[in-house]
Write an enzyme that holds these catalytic residues in place. Structure first.
Site, short mmCIF file in Angstrom:
data_model
loop_
_atom_site.label_atom_id
_atom_site.label_comp_id
_atom_site.label_asym_id
_atom_site.label_seq_id
_atom_site.Cartn_x
_atom_site.Cartn_y
_atom_site.Cartn_z
N GLU A 119 67.37 59.37 -13.60
CA GLU A 119 67.14 59.59 -14.91
C GLU A 119 67.12 60.97 -15.35
OE1 GLU A 119 63.20 58.33 -15.60
OE2 GLU A 119 63.03 59.00 -17.60
N ARG B 78 61.77 56.90 0.67
CA ARG B 78 62.10 58.14 0.29
C ARG B 78 61.75 59.46 1.18
NH1 ARG B 78 60.33 60.09 -4.74
NH2 ARG B 78 60.68 58.21 -5.73
N LYS C 165 59.31 65.21 -10.08
CA LYS C 165 59.83 65.89 -11.07
C LYS C 165 58.81 66.48 -11.97
CE LYS C 165 63.21 63.02 -11.72
NZ LYS C 165 64.40 61.94 -12.33
#
Ligand code: ATP
Ligand code: MG
Length: 568
Positions: free
Chosen positions: A36, A264, A274
């Site tokens: 994204e 992850r 982020k």
């Protein structure tokens, strides 16, 4: 990366090889990396990039780059550019397969109409808050919306008017009509579209309804012919919803993407969200997204990490099915290993102490041979100047050294690397402060390479630079940004910035051998005995050369438990 061919298959490779054996999707392998564009990529993304592009390469398949740009309020063109740059720098290529979820807005809209026509979606006039309140809990079913049984015609009319901009933000949504009592909360009539009168970085003002990620993602994979859609574990619970959407659009038995979840990457002493990284940037706690202390790819690059070191780290970490935390020391190990092979050695003194060789003639200068890289003969030799006054590292001298300190002390001998053995005869101090300001030493002319006593043994070898020839350099020493192993694990009322390390950046000036002045931004060297350094790309100018320390030669955190006086 050569390790990957030797190790056993990870669970994703096992799935892919089985699909190939069964001729599933005509044995095609097609993966994608779907960022994204709402921030810079970090080391966790690098793991995902290496995995997706690596699998594409390994199985003669293809890998797409797709920007998941469904959220116009947080996305920017700057991020798109940096993401492409970082992927290329890591050594991967999407060739002509660059896609955007926004390319599919029309297609998704048509599909939404299809769901409405089949009575599988409806317009809800409630606010998002109302909808949330009716969701129930995992053990208690949700409540059906009062708008759930609207007619198909009314839904079609309202949805088209949503699209035409007739309603303000937040007044209506389109929801899938699934099951408000499903044990999986994601199946309780999830929102597919919301109204948002916002400009999108690619589609401009064309749209004022935007698809939710869950509605866009699986369909984007489908449109691109992705065979193995690899994502992180938190999406496992979304998988039934993705399957349900495709069930409405694709006939049974036809091609569809297969989602595979893996754990992850989490790194100790590091935040990876982020949102949090953006907060550090916005509050000026770091010097932008590419601050060398940031876990971003651009930060690691500026710090001196190589693409090879990041790829080999990703390979070492492997692919796990359960969440875990990787020691950040493994990342540092990977870059040390790579730079050891590649970087030239240079002499630089970071905290200079002057040494005068009293028996070395004042007007004499010589050039001594120094090896550029003991790991790589092809790098050859260079010459370094030597003279009567030199600098050594202040902590290589102790006035009252313990027995195991093998460096310089009163009456002691050490070798100067590539030069002579010297003996400390006298210690000069500042009378006011008592600080040692200079050492008077003698040198033994017969101990240079090629001379009679060249093989004389002493316990310590020091790096040094000739004072007259030395150049000033700025040196930036970095330490971990957070002092706590898990920066996110804080008490109520405190946030992740609680354990920020106040000493994560130390700026000093040092003295370097003349050859270092030729270094250009991005160049990497080893300062002998002190660490790997990289010329900073932001602050270096023609007048001023700035070195970032990538890593010390050894893991300084591991050393704390050992004797600090160990031989270097
Ligand atoms: P945020 O950190 O803000 O929640 P995100 O990590 O989901 O965002 P995306 O841009 O959606 O960011 O991620 C792109 C891809 O990278 C996704 O496929 C995601 O699964 C993967 N990815 C993100 N973080 C990690 C990580 N720490 N380890 C492995 N893969 C990751
Ligand atoms: Mg995401």
């Amino acid at each position: 990366m050569n390790q990957s061919s030797e190790r056993s298959l990870n669970f994703i490779e096992q799935i892919i090889e089985e699909d190939i054996r069964n001729n599933k999707n005509e044995s095609r392998v097609h993966t994608r990396f779907p960022p994204e564009p709402n921030g810079y990529l970090h080391i966790g993304h690098a793991k995902s990039i290496c995995l997706n592009f690596g699998l594409g390469k390994k199985y003669n398949g293809l890998t797409n780059l797709r920007f998941d740009d469904t959220n116009p309020t947080k996305e920017e063109e700057e991020y798109v550019k940096s993401i492409m740059n970082d992927i290329r720098w890591l050594g991967f290529d999407w060739e002509d397969r660059l896609y955007y979820a926004s390319d599919y807005f029309n297609h998704l809209y048509e599909w939404a109409l299809k769901l409405i026509r089949n009575d599988k979606a409806y317009v809800d006039d409630q606010t998002v808050e109302d909808i949330r309140r009716q969701r129930g809990t995992p053990t208690r079913p949700g409540l059906e919306s009062p708008y759930r049984s609207r007619s198909v015609d009314e839904n079609l009319d309202l949805f088209q008017r949503m699209k035409n901009g007739e309603f303000p933000d937040g007044t209506r949504v389109l929801r899938a009509k699934i099951d408000m009592s499903s044990p999986n909360m994601h199946m309780r009539d999830p929102v597919m579209y919301r109204i948002l009168h916002a400009s999108h970085h690619r589609t401009g003002d064309t749209w004022c309804i935007y698809p939710m990620y869950d509605w866009a993602h699986g369909q984007s994979d489908y449109l691109e012919g992705i065979t193995h859609s690899i994502c992180t574990l938190e999406f496992e619970i979304h998988r039934p919803l993705y399957d349900w959407f495709l069930d409405q659009l694709v006939k049974e038995g036809e091609y569809r993407p297969r989602q595979i979840e893996f754990a992850r990457l989490n790194l100790s002493y590091t935040v990876m969200s982020k949102r949090k990284l953006l907060e550090l940037v916005k509050e000026g706690i770091v010097d932008g997204w590419n601050d060398p202390r940031m876990p971003t790819i651009s930060g690691l690059r500026r710090r001196g990490y190589t693409p090879e070191s990041i790829r080999s780290f990703a390979d070492r970490v492997g692919v796990a099915k359960r969440d875990n935390v990787i020691d950040v020391a493994l990342l540092e190990y990977s870059v040390r290993e790579d730079l050891n092979k590649k970087s030239d050695r240079r002499l630089a003194v970071l905290d200079p102490l002057k040494v005068t060789l009293t028996n070395y003639p004042e007007d004499r200068e010589e050039k001594l041979d120094a090896i550029n890289n003991p790991e790589d003969d092809s790098k050859g030799k260079r010459q370094i100047p030597f003279s009567r006054e030199i600098y050594i590292e202040r902590n290589d001298f102790m006035e009252d050294p313990p027995r195991k300190f093998f460096r310089l002390g009163p009456g002691r001998e050490v070798r100067l690397k590539y030069a002579y053995i010297i003996k400390c005869e006298e210690v000069i101090k500042d009378p006011a402060t008592g600080q040692v300001v200079e050492l008077k030493c003698t040198y033994d002319p017969e101990t240079k390479s090629g001379m009679t006593r060249s093989d004389k043994k002493v316990k310590g070898t020091l790096h040094w630079v000739s004072a007259k020839h030395a150049r000033d350099i700025e040196v930036r020493l970095y330490d971990r940004l957070f002092m706590q192993e898990d920066p996110n694990d804080v008490e109520e009322g405190k946030d992740f910035k609680y354990s920020l390390n106040p000493d994560s950046l130390k700026i000093t000036t040092g003295k370097a051998e003349p050859a270092l002045l030729e270094a250009r931004p991005g160049d990497k060297v080893q300062f002998e005995r002190t660490g790997y350094f990289c010329v900073d790309s932001k602050y270096t100018t023609s007048e001023r050369i700035v070195f970032n320390r990538t890593v010390p030669l050894r893991d300084s955190w591991a050393k704390i438990s050992n004797s600090t006086h160990k031989k270097k």
